[in-house]
Motif scaffolding. Structure first.
Motif, mmCIF file in Angstrom:
data_model
loop_
_atom_site.group_PDB
_atom_site.id
_atom_site.type_symbol
_atom_site.label_atom_id
_atom_site.label_comp_id
_atom_site.label_asym_id
_atom_site.label_seq_id
_atom_site.Cartn_x
_atom_site.Cartn_y
_atom_site.Cartn_z
ATOM 1 N N UNK A 33 -8.366 -20.629 36.850
ATOM 2 C CA UNK A 33 -8.056 -19.854 38.058
ATOM 3 C C UNK A 33 -7.063 -18.733 37.782
ATOM 4 N N UNK A 34 -6.681 -18.607 36.525
ATOM 5 C CA UNK A 34 -5.789 -17.525 36.066
ATOM 6 C C UNK A 34 -4.441 -17.530 36.795
ATOM 7 N N UNK A 35 -3.826 -18.725 36.866
ATOM 8 C CA UNK A 35 -2.509 -18.831 37.498
ATOM 9 C C UNK A 35 -1.390 -19.073 36.489
ATOM 10 N N UNK A 36 -1.735 -19.281 35.211
ATOM 11 C CA UNK A 36 -0.735 -19.549 34.180
ATOM 12 C C UNK A 36 -0.852 -18.503 33.068
ATOM 13 N N UNK A 37 -0.386 -17.263 33.338
ATOM 14 C CA UNK A 37 -0.554 -16.172 32.370
ATOM 15 C C UNK A 37 0.241 -16.382 31.089
ATOM 16 N N UNK A 38 -0.353 -15.931 29.982
ATOM 17 C CA UNK A 38 0.322 -15.979 28.701
ATOM 18 C C UNK A 38 0.481 -17.368 28.128
ATOM 19 N N UNK A 39 -0.240 -18.337 28.681
ATOM 20 C CA UNK A 39 -0.145 -19.714 28.213
ATOM 21 C C UNK A 39 -1.524 -20.207 27.789
ATOM 22 N N UNK A 40 -1.531 -21.228 26.964
ATOM 23 C CA UNK A 40 -2.775 -21.875 26.560
ATOM 24 C C UNK A 40 -2.749 -23.314 27.060
ATOM 25 N N UNK A 41 -3.911 -23.959 27.066
ATOM 26 C CA UNK A 41 -3.956 -25.376 27.417
ATOM 27 C C UNK A 41 -4.181 -26.205 26.153
ATOM 28 N N UNK A 42 -4.000 -27.472 26.285
ATOM 29 C CA UNK A 42 -4.181 -28.396 25.159
ATOM 30 C C UNK A 42 -5.080 -29.558 25.582
ATOM 31 N N UNK A 43 -6.209 -29.196 26.157
ATOM 32 C CA UNK A 43 -7.134 -30.199 26.654
ATOM 33 C C UNK A 43 -7.885 -30.885 25.516
ATOM 34 N N UNK A 44 -8.076 -32.188 25.656
ATOM 35 C CA UNK A 44 -8.891 -32.992 24.742
ATOM 36 C C UNK A 44 -8.439 -32.876 23.287
ATOM 37 N N UNK A 45 -7.141 -32.665 23.077
ATOM 38 C CA UNK A 45 -6.600 -32.592 21.732
ATOM 39 C C UNK A 45 -6.799 -31.256 21.050
ATOM 40 N N UNK A 46 -7.266 -30.268 21.779
ATOM 41 C CA UNK A 46 -7.472 -28.941 21.209
ATOM 42 C C UNK A 46 -6.619 -27.904 21.922
ATOM 43 N N UNK A 47 -7.020 -26.657 21.795
ATOM 44 C CA UNK A 47 -6.337 -25.554 22.474
ATOM 45 C C UNK A 47 -7.386 -24.705 23.170
ATOM 46 N N UNK A 48 -6.980 -24.103 24.282
ATOM 47 C CA UNK A 48 -7.924 -23.273 25.013
ATOM 48 C C UNK A 48 -7.215 -22.212 25.821
ATOM 49 N N UNK A 49 -7.972 -21.188 26.194
ATOM 50 C CA UNK A 49 -7.455 -20.106 27.020
ATOM 51 C C UNK A 49 -8.616 -19.432 27.743
ATOM 52 N N UNK A 50 -8.294 -18.826 28.872
ATOM 53 C CA UNK A 50 -9.262 -18.100 29.691
ATOM 54 C C UNK A 50 -8.817 -16.651 29.797
ATOM 55 N N UNK A 51 -9.791 -15.749 29.932
ATOM 56 C CA UNK A 51 -9.493 -14.337 30.129
ATOM 57 C C UNK A 51 -10.690 -13.680 30.796
ATOM 58 N N UNK A 52 -10.441 -12.580 31.474
ATOM 59 C CA UNK A 52 -11.510 -11.844 32.139
ATOM 60 C C UNK A 52 -12.041 -10.759 31.217
ATOM 61 N N UNK A 53 -13.349 -10.564 31.244
ATOM 62 C CA UNK A 53 -13.934 -9.453 30.502
ATOM 63 C C UNK A 53 -13.946 -8.225 31.423
ATOM 64 N N UNK A 54 -14.392 -7.067 30.942
ATOM 65 C CA UNK A 54 -14.336 -5.857 31.766
ATOM 66 C C UNK A 54 -15.117 -5.937 33.078
ATOM 67 N N UNK A 55 -16.054 -6.873 33.186
ATOM 68 C CA UNK A 55 -16.874 -6.996 34.390
ATOM 69 C C UNK A 55 -16.465 -8.163 35.279
ATOM 70 N N UNK A 56 -15.357 -8.816 34.942
ATOM 71 C CA UNK A 56 -14.864 -9.916 35.751
ATOM 72 C C UNK A 56 -15.411 -11.278 35.391
ATOM 73 N N UNK A 57 -16.209 -11.363 34.333
ATOM 74 C CA UNK A 57 -16.680 -12.672 33.892
ATOM 75 C C UNK A 57 -15.487 -13.453 33.344
ATOM 76 N N UNK A 58 -15.458 -14.743 33.635
ATOM 77 C CA UNK A 58 -14.365 -15.607 33.208
ATOM 78 C C UNK A 58 -14.724 -16.206 31.846
ATOM 79 N N UNK A 59 -14.126 -15.675 30.799
ATOM 80 C CA UNK A 59 -14.405 -16.118 29.440
ATOM 81 C C UNK A 59 -13.403 -17.200 29.039
#
Length: 127
Positions: free
Chosen positions: A91-117
């Motif tokens: 939901x893009x509420x934690x800017x500049x941070x990554x998650x550590x789900x399922x023992x890994x790392x992850x991040x979300x970002x928007x592409x130029x067209x608003x797709x949630x990558x």
């Protein structure tokens, strides 16, 4: 018979720019145009075929990429150099941070067209 996803169409305002954006973040190449599409091959036999939407409104979609753990920081660095904000949550509420789900790392970002990558180093654990 095994069923595999082969390709999907990604609607964009500028197919070349959007394909180039994703390819740059992931460290991939933009392929040669194929008909009306500009492809980005993800390396697991799945291609994202970028297509100009014209005047049609773009419905943002979510695309999640399982990336090698050793490449994750490089991808985050590319986002930072490109001036793209990444988030720990979809939901893009934690800017500049990554998650550590399922023992890994992850991040979300928007592409130029608003797709949630999403980039993640471990697949989601499914029940």
């Amino acid at each position: 018979m095994a069923v595999e996803l082969n390709h999907t169409v990604v609607y964009a305002r500028d197919k070349r720019a959007s394909a180039g954006f994703l390819a740059e973040v992931l460290g991939l190449e933009v392929g040669a145009p194929f008909g009306p599409f500009v492809p980005v091959d993800t390396g697991n036999r799945v291609t994202l075929d970028y297509y100009d939407a014209g005047d049609t409104p773009i419905m943002p979609s979510h695309y999640a990429f399982l990336v090698p753990d050793e490449e994750f920081e490089t991808m985050i660095g590319r986002l930072e150099r490109m001036g793209v904000t990444y988030y720990a949550d979809p939901h893009h509420t934690e800017p500049g941070q990554i998650n550590r789900l399922f023992g890994g790392r992850g991040a979300y970002f928007a592409d130029p067209d608003g797709h949630n990558m999403e980039i993640m180093t471990r697949p989601y654990a499914r029940p």
